[in-house]
Design an enzyme around this catalytic site. Structure first.
Site, PDB file in Angstrom:
ATOM      1  N   HIS A 264     -11.021 -39.542 -93.796  1.00 39.67           N
ATOM      2  CA  HIS A 264     -10.842 -38.391 -94.685  1.00 39.67           C
ATOM      3  C   HIS A 264      -9.555 -37.635 -94.344  1.00 39.67           C
ATOM      4  CE1 HIS A 264     -12.363 -34.856 -97.064  1.00 39.67           C
ATOM      5  NE2 HIS A 264     -11.554 -34.221 -96.219  1.00 39.67           N
ATOM      6  N   GLU A 265      -9.408 -37.276 -93.076  1.00 41.87           N
ATOM      7  CA  GLU A 265      -8.217 -36.507 -92.692  1.00 41.87           C
ATOM      8  C   GLU A 265      -6.945 -37.334 -92.837  1.00 41.87           C
ATOM      9  OE1 GLU A 265      -8.458 -33.455 -92.522  1.00 41.87           O
ATOM     10  OE2 GLU A 265     -10.633 -33.325 -92.342  1.00 41.87           O
ATOM     11  N   HIS A 268      -5.649 -36.996 -96.298  1.00 40.99           N
ATOM     12  CA  HIS A 268      -4.805 -35.797 -96.429  1.00 40.99           C
ATOM     13  C   HIS A 268      -3.400 -36.078 -95.888  1.00 40.99           C
ATOM     14  CE1 HIS A 268      -7.621 -32.859 -97.912  1.00 40.99           C
ATOM     15  NE2 HIS A 268      -8.423 -32.925 -96.859  1.00 40.99           N
ATOM     16  N   HIS A 271      -1.260 -37.889 -98.266  1.00 44.90           N
ATOM     17  CA  HIS A 271      -0.796 -36.984 -99.326  1.00 44.90           C
ATOM     18  C   HIS A 271       0.471 -36.252 -98.877  1.00 44.90           C
ATOM     19  CE1 HIS A 271      -2.441 -34.052-102.658  1.00 44.90           C
ATOM     20  NE2 HIS A 271      -1.349 -34.692-103.030  1.00 44.90           N
TER      21      HIS A 271
END
Length: 471
Positions: A264-265, A268, A271
């Site tokens: 998940h991180e 990020h 991105h």
């Protein structure tokens, strides 16, 4: 727990209130009295009186936010915050949350009845309590899916899961990662140079272990954001987690939930690293709050791709790959206890929304209790983040009126991953290019809804989300 004890200078294991230690304790300890003590301490963070009690700070914060909204001409802080988000209005947020709440609550209540029966078989005839749920859910998972978290952990080594996240990024976006030796803020932190076709793209830092004085949770930050103007600048990105650090030089082992957090991180981080905009103000994750979780939650799906686990889920002692049978059982249990997980999340999101769409409450804890009573919160499930420790909402205003955004983004991430499956599979390069060109590289340079439609060709609904959660 041994490492936590050593860090505190104590002789013997210590269970701290770090999620990576307290949750396994609640899952596996057969001492109900100790589970109760630990759970109550965990749930009461920020509400124990004295200088670390956050309840008055919460009340004052909500009052000031309401004053701010009124000064700017809005009826509520929620209306002010949501105007620039994809959701636009509190009513649309509530509608989404309640669409999912009803089937999730029904599932949780059915599961709770089964766990209560399991308690009775153990000779405990009282009601199922919050410190019992995880323990009996874990026993049920072992029985229903022949799956034990302790059996999984040796196959989920931290280093291997980092390598898996990097490998997926290489296959999807052509990125390579070379570890460097540079002075960092802590000896446990690590840094990699990220390149594509030999050209520098970013620096990526990973700070993965829990330690005293470190903020709990997991997050991604850009120490330096990408930009082209006034002069080109490459990003420096950090992922921070709080995994339990092993003692004695043993490899760090993760739960499957920990591994999902890592992916998940890193979503990020991608991105941030793949941003390609002119100005840092709209770079990377500088997007609408209910859009920012799309890349991170979408990236979690690659952890569940069988070929990824077959390659990287390697036993810490034997070096053997995870057996196919265990892999199937693990993936088959992906939606296990999803009623509990969804209920604890939505309850927190609805409390957050209620705080900010009405006049500031004089007693936030009373309002929290009223919201939970109104929705019929099951007694044996606590909020994922009770108000005095709700850092998403009160450590800053980033997620104030916005905790719902994880679910809003999940509607999109379920639909987005389905687009890969409908095309050539999870590593379809055409879909990966569309994801990079229309979402990961664009930051906040265009309206989030326009970006998603450009990637997918349409807006999603909650169907894929309910399916993925088994609801």
């Amino acid at each position: 727990a041994k490492a936590a004890g050593q860090e505190k200078g104590l002789d013997g294991p210590v269970v701290t209130l770090s999620r990576s230690l307290i949750v396994p304790f609640l899952e596996f300890s057969d001492r109900r009295d100790l589970r109760e003590t630990a759970y109550k301490a965990w749930a009461a963070r920020g509400a124990n009186g004295g200088e670390t009690d956050n309840r008055e700070i919460v009340r004052e914060t909500l009052q000031l936010r309401q004053e701010q909204a009124a000064l700017l001409g809005y009826k509520s802080f929620a209306e002010f915050k949501l105007e620039t988000q994809m959701a636009k209005t509190p009513a649309r947020v509530r509608d989404l949350l309640m669409q999912v709440w009803h089937p999730a609550k029904a599932r949780a209540e059915a599961d709770g009845a089964i766990l209560t029966q399991m308690m009775a078989e153990d000779g405990l005839n009282g009601p199922l309590m919050a410190w019992d749920w995880r323990y009996y859910a874990q026993k049920r998972r072992r029985a229903d899916h022949d799956l034990d978290e302790a059996e999984l952990k040796p196959y989920l080594q931290l280093d291997q899961m980092i390598a898996a996240a990097f490998d997926c990024a290489q296959r999807l976006f052509g990125l390579t990662f070379q570890e460097l030796s540079l002075p960092l803020h802590h000896k446990d932190a690590r840094v990699w140079e990220v390149c594509r076709n030999g050209a520098h793209v970013a620096l990526f830092i990973g700070d993965y272990f829990a330690r005293s004085g470190k903020r709990s949770g997991a997050w991604c930050s850009a120490l330096q954001s990408q930009r082209k103007r006034p002069s080109p600048r490459a990003p420096i990105v950090i992922n921070v987690c709080n995994f339990a650090k092993p003692s004695g030089g043993a490899p760090a082992l993760l739960s499957f939930d920990d591994a999902r957090t890592l992916f998940h991180e890193f979503g990020h981080a991608l991105h941030q690293m793949l941003s390609d905009v002119s100005y840092s103000a709209v770079s990377g994750t500088s997007v609408a709050r209910d859009f920012v979780e799309l890349p991170s939650q979408l990236y979690e799906h690659w952890l569940e791709v069988p070929e990824v686990l077959q390659k990287f889920a390697i036993h810490a002692q034997t070096g053997a790959a995870m057996p196919d049978d265990l892999l199937k059982r693990m993936l088959g249990a992906a939606t296990f206890d999803m009623g509990f997980q969804t209920v604890e999340y939505i309850a927190s999101a609805l409390v957050d929304l209620s705080f900010h769409e009405t006049a500031a409450p004089q007693d936030p804890m009373l309002q929290q209790a009223e919201v939970l009573a109104d929705i019929g919160m099951p007694a044996a499930i606590g909020m994922r983040h009770a108000t005095p420790q709700f850092a998403h909402v009160f450590a800053g205003d980033g997620y104030s009126s916005g905790y719902y955004s994880y679910m809003w983004s999940e509607v999109m991430d379920a639909d987005a991953f389905a687009s890969f499956e409908e095309a050539g599979g999870p590593f379809d390069l055409e879909r990966a290019r569309a994801l990079q060109d229309n979402i990961l590289s664009r930051g906040g340079s265009a309206d989030a809804q326009e970006l998603y439609v450009a990637f997918r060709g349409k807006l999603p609904d909650a169907t894929a989300l309910l399916h993925n959660r088994g609801l």
